[in-house]
Design a protein around this motif. Sequence first.
Motif, PDB file in Angstrom:
ATOM      1  N   ASP A  98       7.176 -77.490 -53.739  1.00  0.00           N
ATOM      2  CA  ASP A  98       7.699 -77.683 -52.382  1.00  0.00           C
ATOM      3  C   ASP A  98       8.326 -76.395 -51.843  1.00  0.00           C
ATOM      4  O   ASP A  98       8.191 -76.080 -50.652  1.00  0.00           O
ATOM      5  N   ALA A  99       9.002 -75.668 -52.712  1.00  0.00           N
ATOM      6  CA  ALA A  99       9.645 -74.428 -52.288  1.00  0.00           C
ATOM      7  C   ALA A  99       8.621 -73.412 -51.803  1.00  0.00           C
ATOM      8  O   ALA A  99       8.810 -72.767 -50.764  1.00  0.00           O
ATOM      9  N   GLU A 100       7.525 -73.280 -52.535  1.00  0.00           N
ATOM     10  CA  GLU A 100       6.491 -72.319 -52.142  1.00  0.00           C
ATOM     11  C   GLU A 100       5.834 -72.730 -50.823  1.00  0.00           C
ATOM     12  O   GLU A 100       5.556 -71.885 -49.960  1.00  0.00           O
ATOM     13  N   LYS A 101       5.615 -74.007 -50.658  1.00  0.00           N
ATOM     14  CA  LYS A 101       5.021 -74.498 -49.410  1.00  0.00           C
ATOM     15  C   LYS A 101       5.930 -74.202 -48.223  1.00  0.00           C
ATOM     16  O   LYS A 101       5.470 -73.758 -47.156  1.00  0.00           O
ATOM     17  N   ILE A 102       7.221 -74.423 -48.409  1.00  0.00           N
ATOM     18  CA  ILE A 102       8.176 -74.180 -47.324  1.00  0.00           C
ATOM     19  C   ILE A 102       8.258 -72.697 -46.998  1.00  0.00           C
ATOM     20  O   ILE A 102       8.339 -72.308 -45.826  1.00  0.00           O
ATOM     21  N   ARG A 103       8.205 -71.850 -48.011  1.00  0.00           N
ATOM     22  CA  ARG A 103       8.264 -70.405 -47.758  1.00  0.00           C
ATOM     23  C   ARG A 103       7.064 -69.943 -46.932  1.00  0.00           C
ATOM     24  O   ARG A 103       7.203 -69.126 -46.018  1.00  0.00           O
ATOM     25  N   VAL A 104       5.892 -70.442 -47.271  1.00  0.00           N
ATOM     26  CA  VAL A 104       4.690 -70.075 -46.508  1.00  0.00           C
ATOM     27  C   VAL A 104       4.823 -70.539 -45.059  1.00  0.00           C
ATOM     28  O   VAL A 104       4.533 -69.791 -44.110  1.00  0.00           O
ATOM     29  N   LEU A 105       5.283 -71.762 -44.884  1.00  0.00           N
ATOM     30  CA  LEU A 105       5.455 -72.294 -43.531  1.00  0.00           C
ATOM     31  C   LEU A 105       6.514 -71.510 -42.754  1.00  0.00           C
ATOM     32  O   LEU A 105       6.346 -71.244 -41.554  1.00  0.00           O
ATOM     33  N   LEU A 106       7.587 -71.135 -43.425  1.00  0.00           N
ATOM     34  CA  LEU A 106       8.644 -70.373 -42.752  1.00  0.00           C
ATOM     35  C   LEU A 106       8.154 -68.993 -42.319  1.00  0.00           C
ATOM     36  O   LEU A 106       8.522 -68.506 -41.242  1.00  0.00           O
ATOM     37  N   LEU A 125      -0.940 -67.754 -23.562  1.00  0.00           N
ATOM     38  CA  LEU A 125      -0.459 -67.428 -24.906  1.00  0.00           C
ATOM     39  C   LEU A 125       0.900 -68.070 -25.161  1.00  0.00           C
ATOM     40  O   LEU A 125       1.170 -68.549 -26.273  1.00  0.00           O
ATOM     41  N   GLN A 126       1.747 -68.109 -24.151  1.00  0.00           N
ATOM     42  CA  GLN A 126       3.049 -68.759 -24.302  1.00  0.00           C
ATOM     43  C   GLN A 126       2.885 -70.240 -24.631  1.00  0.00           C
ATOM     44  O   GLN A 126       3.596 -70.786 -25.483  1.00  0.00           O
ATOM     45  N   GLN A 127       1.950 -70.887 -23.959  1.00  0.00           N
ATOM     46  CA  GLN A 127       1.702 -72.301 -24.236  1.00  0.00           C
ATOM     47  C   GLN A 127       1.168 -72.499 -25.649  1.00  0.00           C
ATOM     48  O   GLN A 127       1.567 -73.444 -26.349  1.00  0.00           O
ATOM     49  N   GLU A 128       0.277 -71.608 -26.073  1.00  0.00           N
ATOM     50  CA  GLU A 128      -0.255 -71.698 -27.434  1.00  0.00           C
ATOM     51  C   GLU A 128       0.853 -71.507 -28.468  1.00  0.00           C
ATOM     52  O   GLU A 128       0.888 -72.204 -29.496  1.00  0.00           O
ATOM     53  N   ILE A 129       1.745 -70.578 -28.193  1.00  0.00           N
ATOM     54  CA  ILE A 129       2.861 -70.338 -29.113  1.00  0.00           C
ATOM     55  C   ILE A 129       3.751 -71.574 -29.201  1.00  0.00           C
ATOM     56  O   ILE A 129       4.183 -71.973 -30.292  1.00  0.00           O
ATOM     57  N   ASN A 130       4.028 -72.194 -28.066  1.00  0.00           N
ATOM     58  CA  ASN A 130       4.873 -73.393 -28.065  1.00  0.00           C
ATOM     59  C   ASN A 130       4.225 -74.538 -28.835  1.00  0.00           C
ATOM     60  O   ASN A 130       4.898 -75.260 -29.583  1.00  0.00           O
ATOM     61  N   VAL A 131       2.911 -74.693 -28.654  1.00  0.00           N
ATOM     62  CA  VAL A 131       2.200 -75.762 -29.369  1.00  0.00           C
ATOM     63  C   VAL A 131       2.210 -75.490 -30.866  1.00  0.00           C
ATOM     64  O   VAL A 131       2.493 -76.389 -31.679  1.00  0.00           O
ATOM     65  N   ARG A 132       1.911 -74.261 -31.237  1.00  0.00           N
ATOM     66  CA  ARG A 132       1.882 -73.902 -32.659  1.00  0.00           C
ATOM     67  C   ARG A 132       3.276 -74.017 -33.275  1.00  0.00           C
ATOM     68  O   ARG A 132       3.422 -74.472 -34.426  1.00  0.00           O
ATOM     69  N   THR A 133       4.294 -73.643 -32.526  1.00  0.00           N
ATOM     70  CA  THR A 133       5.668 -73.757 -33.019  1.00  0.00           C
ATOM     71  C   THR A 133       6.036 -75.215 -33.281  1.00  0.00           C
ATOM     72  O   THR A 133       6.643 -75.542 -34.309  1.00  0.00           O
ATOM     73  N   ALA A 134       5.664 -76.089 -32.359  1.00  0.00           N
ATOM     74  CA  ALA A 134       5.951 -77.519 -32.532  1.00  0.00           C
ATOM     75  C   ALA A 134       5.225 -78.078 -33.757  1.00  0.00           C
ATOM     76  O   ALA A 134       5.787 -78.888 -34.513  1.00  0.00           O
ATOM     77  N   GLN A 135       3.985 -77.644 -33.968  1.00  0.00           N
ATOM     78  CA  GLN A 135       3.234 -78.099 -35.144  1.00  0.00           C
ATOM     79  C   GLN A 135       3.904 -77.639 -36.438  1.00  0.00           C
ATOM     80  O   GLN A 135       4.044 -78.418 -37.392  1.00  0.00           O
ATOM     81  N   GLN A 137       7.019 -76.877 -36.858  1.00  0.00           N
ATOM     82  CA  GLN A 137       8.287 -77.582 -37.035  1.00  0.00           C
ATOM     83  C   GLN A 137       8.062 -78.949 -37.683  1.00  0.00           C
ATOM     84  O   GLN A 137       8.830 -79.365 -38.559  1.00  0.00           O
ATOM     85  N   THR A 138       7.018 -79.627 -37.244  1.00  0.00           N
ATOM     86  CA  THR A 138       6.694 -80.923 -37.847  1.00  0.00           C
ATOM     87  C   THR A 138       6.342 -80.762 -39.322  1.00  0.00           C
ATOM     88  O   THR A 138       6.790 -81.545 -40.179  1.00  0.00           O
ATOM     89  N   GLU A 139       5.558 -79.741 -39.625  1.00  0.00           N
ATOM     90  CA  GLU A 139       5.167 -79.497 -41.012  1.00  0.00           C
ATOM     91  C   GLU A 139       6.365 -79.091 -41.867  1.00  0.00           C
ATOM     92  O   GLU A 139       6.484 -79.506 -43.031  1.00  0.00           O
ATOM     93  N   GLY A 162      19.767 -76.885 -43.978  1.00  0.00           N
ATOM     94  CA  GLY A 162      19.288 -75.581 -43.529  1.00  0.00           C
ATOM     95  C   GLY A 162      18.070 -75.696 -42.633  1.00  0.00           C
ATOM     96  O   GLY A 162      17.946 -74.970 -41.637  1.00  0.00           O
ATOM     97  N   MET A 163      17.168 -76.616 -42.972  1.00  0.00           N
ATOM     98  CA  MET A 163      15.985 -76.815 -42.130  1.00  0.00           C
ATOM     99  C   MET A 163      16.381 -77.377 -40.768  1.00  0.00           C
ATOM    100  O   MET A 163      15.782 -77.023 -39.738  1.00  0.00           O
ATOM    101  N   ASN A 164      17.379 -78.230 -40.769  1.00  0.00           N
ATOM    102  CA  ASN A 164      17.877 -78.764 -39.499  1.00  0.00           C
ATOM    103  C   ASN A 164      18.409 -77.635 -38.611  1.00  0.00           C
ATOM    104  O   ASN A 164      18.189 -77.629 -37.393  1.00  0.00           O
ATOM    105  N   ASP A 165      19.083 -76.667 -39.216  1.00  0.00           N
ATOM    106  CA  ASP A 165      19.581 -75.514 -38.463  1.00  0.00           C
ATOM    107  C   ASP A 165      18.430 -74.681 -37.898  1.00  0.00           C
ATOM    108  O   ASP A 165      18.522 -74.154 -36.780  1.00  0.00           O
ATOM    109  N   VAL A 166      17.364 -74.546 -38.672  1.00  0.00           N
ATOM    110  CA  VAL A 166      16.196 -73.790 -38.208  1.00  0.00           C
ATOM    111  C   VAL A 166      15.610 -74.433 -36.956  1.00  0.00           C
ATOM    112  O   VAL A 166      15.323 -73.761 -35.956  1.00  0.00           O
ATOM    113  N   LEU A 167      15.441 -75.738 -37.001  1.00  0.00           N
ATOM    114  CA  LEU A 167      14.847 -76.447 -35.870  1.00  0.00           C
ATOM    115  C   LEU A 167      15.780 -76.447 -34.658  1.00  0.00           C
ATOM    116  O   LEU A 167      15.334 -76.270 -33.516  1.00  0.00           O
TER     117      LEU A 167
END
Length: 256
Positions: A98-106, A125-135, A137-139, A162-167
Motif C-alpha cells: 500500500d505504501a508503494e502504491k500511495i507513493r506512486v500516486l502522490l 489543459l486546465q480542465q484536463e488537469i482538474n479532471v485528472r486531479t479529481a481522479q 484524489q479518488t485513487e 495526512g491524506m486528508n490534509d493533502v486533499l
Amino acid sequence: MDNITHYPLLVLVLSFITMWLSAWFGRFFLKKQHKLDDEARKDFDVILAATLTLLGLIIGFSFSMAIGRYDQRKNYEEAEANAIGTEYVRADLLPAVDAEKIRVLLRNYLDQRVLFYRTHYDRLLQQEINVRTAQLQTELWSAVQAPASAQPTPVVALAVSGMNDVLNSQGYSQAAFWNRIPTEAWSLMTAIAICCNVLVGYGLRDATEKAKLLPILPLVVSIAFMLIADIDAPRHGIILVNPQNLISLAESLRAH
C-alpha cells in the motif's frame, strides 16, 4: 466569459481610454457650459482635493486586497507542498504494498499540482488537469482507506489524517484562485476615477501648456488599475505564483 479585470493589459488600455475621455469631457464640454470664476474655484479645489484623496484611498485599499489574495495563493501553495511531502513520509506507516502504491500516486498527483500552477492561458489543459486531479484524489483516498479499514490503529490513522490534509489543501488552493476582488468594487473604483478625471478636466485652466498635462492623471490611474488587476489575476499578467515549493518537492522525490 472571463471578467475584463482578469486581463491586466486590457484593463490598462480600456481604463486609460475611459479616463482620458472623461478628462476631455470635463475640459471641453462642461467648461463651455459653466466656467469657474475665482470665487467658485476655491470651493471647487476643495471638492477636487477631497475626491482625489478618496480615489487614492480606494486604490490603496484595492491594492491591499489584491496583495492579500496573492499572498494567500502563495501560502496555500506552500501548504500543499508540505502536506504532500508529509504524507509521502507517512506512507511508511502502511503495509509495504500500500505504501508503494500511495507513493506512486502522490508523485503523479504532485505533477498535476505543478501543472495547475504553471498553466495560465490554456483552458482545455486546465480542465484536463482538474479532471485528472479529481481522479487521482479518488485513487489516493481509496489507497489509504483499504489498509485503514483492515488495520484501524492509531499509527495508520496518521496516514489517513495526512491524506486528508493533502486533499483539503488542494481545495483551499482552488478557493484562493477563485477569490478575486469583487466586480462591484471595481465598478465603484472606476466610477470615482471617472468623476475625478472629469473634475480635473473641468478645473484645468485654459493655457495650452497646461492642457498637455491632461493625460497624466488618466495614465497614472490606469497603471494603478493594471497593477491591481495583475496581482489579483492568478492566471494572467506578469505577477504570478511560482510553485517553487511543489517543484522542489517533486525534484526531491525523483532524486529518491
